[in-house]
Design a protein around this motif. Sequence first.
Motif, mmCIF file in Angstrom:
data_model
loop_
_atom_site.group_PDB
_atom_site.id
_atom_site.type_symbol
_atom_site.label_atom_id
_atom_site.label_comp_id
_atom_site.label_asym_id
_atom_site.label_seq_id
_atom_site.Cartn_x
_atom_site.Cartn_y
_atom_site.Cartn_z
ATOM 1 N N ASP A 122 0.871 -1.168 0.000
ATOM 2 C CA ASP A 122 0.000 0.000 0.000
ATOM 3 C C ASP A 122 0.906 1.214 0.000
ATOM 4 O OD1 ASP A 122 -2.749 -1.033 2.212
ATOM 5 O OD2 ASP A 122 -2.411 -1.381 0.080
ATOM 6 N N LEU A 123 0.763 2.065 -1.001
ATOM 7 C CA LEU A 123 1.545 3.290 -1.105
ATOM 8 C C LEU A 123 0.645 4.479 -0.796
ATOM 9 C CD1 LEU A 123 3.417 2.655 -4.482
ATOM 10 C CD2 LEU A 123 3.976 1.801 -2.203
ATOM 11 N N ARG A 124 1.253 5.556 -0.354
ATOM 12 C CA ARG A 124 0.507 6.786 -0.096
ATOM 13 C C ARG A 124 1.367 7.948 -0.590
ATOM 14 N NH1 ARG A 124 -3.622 7.314 3.560
ATOM 15 N NH2 ARG A 124 -2.931 5.519 4.754
ATOM 16 N N ALA A 125 0.785 8.797 -1.425
ATOM 17 C CA ALA A 125 1.519 9.961 -1.921
ATOM 18 C C ALA A 125 1.891 10.849 -0.745
ATOM 19 C CB ALA A 125 0.658 10.733 -2.921
ATOM 20 N N LEU A 126 3.138 11.259 -0.686
ATOM 21 C CA LEU A 126 3.586 12.092 0.425
ATOM 22 C C LEU A 126 2.845 13.419 0.477
ATOM 23 C CD1 LEU A 126 7.413 11.381 0.349
ATOM 24 C CD2 LEU A 126 5.703 10.506 1.953
ATOM 25 N N ARG A 168 -3.575 11.572 -4.424
ATOM 26 C CA ARG A 168 -3.664 10.221 -4.982
ATOM 27 C C ARG A 168 -3.721 10.246 -6.505
ATOM 28 N NH1 ARG A 168 -8.483 6.245 -5.438
ATOM 29 N NH2 ARG A 168 -9.615 7.893 -4.408
ATOM 30 N N ALA A 169 -4.558 11.099 -7.078
ATOM 31 C CA ALA A 169 -4.707 11.139 -8.537
ATOM 32 C C ALA A 169 -3.378 11.470 -9.219
ATOM 33 C CB ALA A 169 -5.775 12.144 -8.938
ATOM 34 N N GLY A 170 -2.662 12.432 -8.660
ATOM 35 C CA GLY A 170 -1.369 12.796 -9.227
ATOM 36 C C GLY A 170 -0.359 11.669 -9.106
ATOM 37 N N GLN A 218 -12.480 -4.264 -6.235
ATOM 38 C CA GLN A 218 -12.476 -3.236 -5.200
ATOM 39 C C GLN A 218 -13.689 -2.319 -5.237
ATOM 40 O OE1 GLN A 218 -10.242 -3.458 -7.707
ATOM 41 N NE2 GLN A 218 -9.791 -1.454 -8.557
ATOM 42 N N GLY A 219 -14.456 -2.305 -6.294
ATOM 43 C CA GLY A 219 -15.604 -1.403 -6.362
ATOM 44 C C GLY A 219 -15.186 -0.015 -6.787
ATOM 45 N N GLU A 220 -16.179 0.891 -6.897
ATOM 46 C CA GLU A 220 -15.907 2.233 -7.411
ATOM 47 C C GLU A 220 -15.698 3.283 -6.329
ATOM 48 O OE1 GLU A 220 -18.762 3.452 -10.332
ATOM 49 O OE2 GLU A 220 -18.812 1.462 -11.234
ATOM 50 N N ASP A 221 -16.282 3.124 -5.168
ATOM 51 C CA ASP A 221 -16.251 4.165 -4.138
ATOM 52 C C ASP A 221 -15.293 3.842 -3.004
ATOM 53 O OD1 ASP A 221 -18.137 5.694 -5.492
ATOM 54 O OD2 ASP A 221 -19.809 4.635 -4.561
ATOM 55 N N VAL A 222 -14.073 3.473 -3.358
ATOM 56 C CA VAL A 222 -13.072 3.170 -2.337
ATOM 57 C C VAL A 222 -12.007 4.261 -2.336
ATOM 58 C CG1 VAL A 222 -13.463 0.672 -2.394
ATOM 59 C CG2 VAL A 222 -11.781 1.686 -3.934
ATOM 60 N N PRO A 223 -11.378 4.524 -1.187
ATOM 61 C CA PRO A 223 -10.373 5.588 -1.113
ATOM 62 C C PRO A 223 -8.970 5.117 -1.509
ATOM 63 C CG PRO A 223 -10.804 4.766 1.076
ATOM 64 C CD PRO A 223 -11.746 4.027 0.136
ATOM 65 N N TRP A 224 -8.891 4.248 -2.503
ATOM 66 C CA TRP A 224 -7.605 3.786 -3.020
ATOM 67 C C TRP A 224 -7.778 3.417 -4.483
ATOM 68 C CZ3 TRP A 224 -10.299 0.749 0.550
ATOM 69 C CH2 TRP A 224 -10.797 -0.460 0.075
ATOM 70 N N THR A 225 -6.646 3.327 -5.174
ATOM 71 C CA THR A 225 -6.602 2.887 -6.566
ATOM 72 C C THR A 225 -5.698 1.673 -6.629
ATOM 73 O OG1 THR A 225 -6.849 5.166 -7.327
ATOM 74 C CG2 THR A 225 -6.013 3.570 -8.931
ATOM 75 N N GLU A 266 0.038 -6.588 -8.007
ATOM 76 C CA GLU A 266 -0.866 -5.529 -7.582
ATOM 77 C C GLU A 266 -0.312 -4.756 -6.381
ATOM 78 O OE1 GLU A 266 -2.198 -8.823 -7.374
ATOM 79 O OE2 GLU A 266 -3.517 -8.909 -9.120
ATOM 80 N N PHE A 267 -0.645 -3.473 -6.350
ATOM 81 C CA PHE A 267 -0.381 -2.624 -5.201
ATOM 82 C C PHE A 267 -1.432 -1.529 -5.194
ATOM 83 C CE2 PHE A 267 2.057 -0.810 -8.664
ATOM 84 C CZ PHE A 267 1.972 0.564 -8.503
ATOM 85 N N CYS A 268 -1.612 -0.881 -4.056
ATOM 86 C CA CYS A 268 -2.636 0.154 -3.919
ATOM 87 C C CYS A 268 -1.998 1.504 -3.653
ATOM 88 C CB CYS A 268 -3.576 -0.174 -2.756
ATOM 89 S SG CYS A 268 -4.513 -1.690 -2.994
ATOM 90 N N VAL A 269 -2.670 2.545 -4.133
ATOM 91 C CA VAL A 269 -2.305 3.916 -3.802
ATOM 92 C C VAL A 269 -3.469 4.458 -2.988
ATOM 93 C CG1 VAL A 269 -1.675 6.194 -4.665
ATOM 94 C CG2 VAL A 269 -0.975 4.140 -5.934
#
Length: 127
Positions: free
Chosen positions: A69-73, A77-79, A96-103, A112-115
């Motif tokens: 799981d990565l997180r933009a500093l 997230r979009a960037g 994962q569905g559409e309304d989740v707070p990750w990509t 696979e990995f998540c942002v």
Amino acid sequence: MTSTVSAVVIDCRDPEVLARFWSEALDYTVHGEAEGYVGLVPAEGRTGPHLDLVLVPEGRRGKNRLHLDLRALDGDRAGEVARLEGLGARRVDVGQGEDVPWTVLADPEGNEFCVLDGAPQPGTPST
């Protein structure tokens, strides 16, 4: 006594290709190379576990049972997703569905990995 994560090992078909992707994605540098192996560590001033990329003969099968799981500093997230896609990541659907707070993305070998959304909170790892 307890343990800490020293390294995350990623089995792969081409350690050099994945090393280029993950070193750019995470601001890591190469700390060791041998036939079928590339080791990455956080750049100076950064923290995080080592990544060890190890050559295996078989291809990847199925969904990862463990992922990063990565997180933009900067919390964008979009960037960050756009930056990672520019490095060779691609979006994937693992249900994962559409309304989740990750990509959900996959690296060049399909791992696979998540942002995640939001900036890191004080006292939590940056990635």
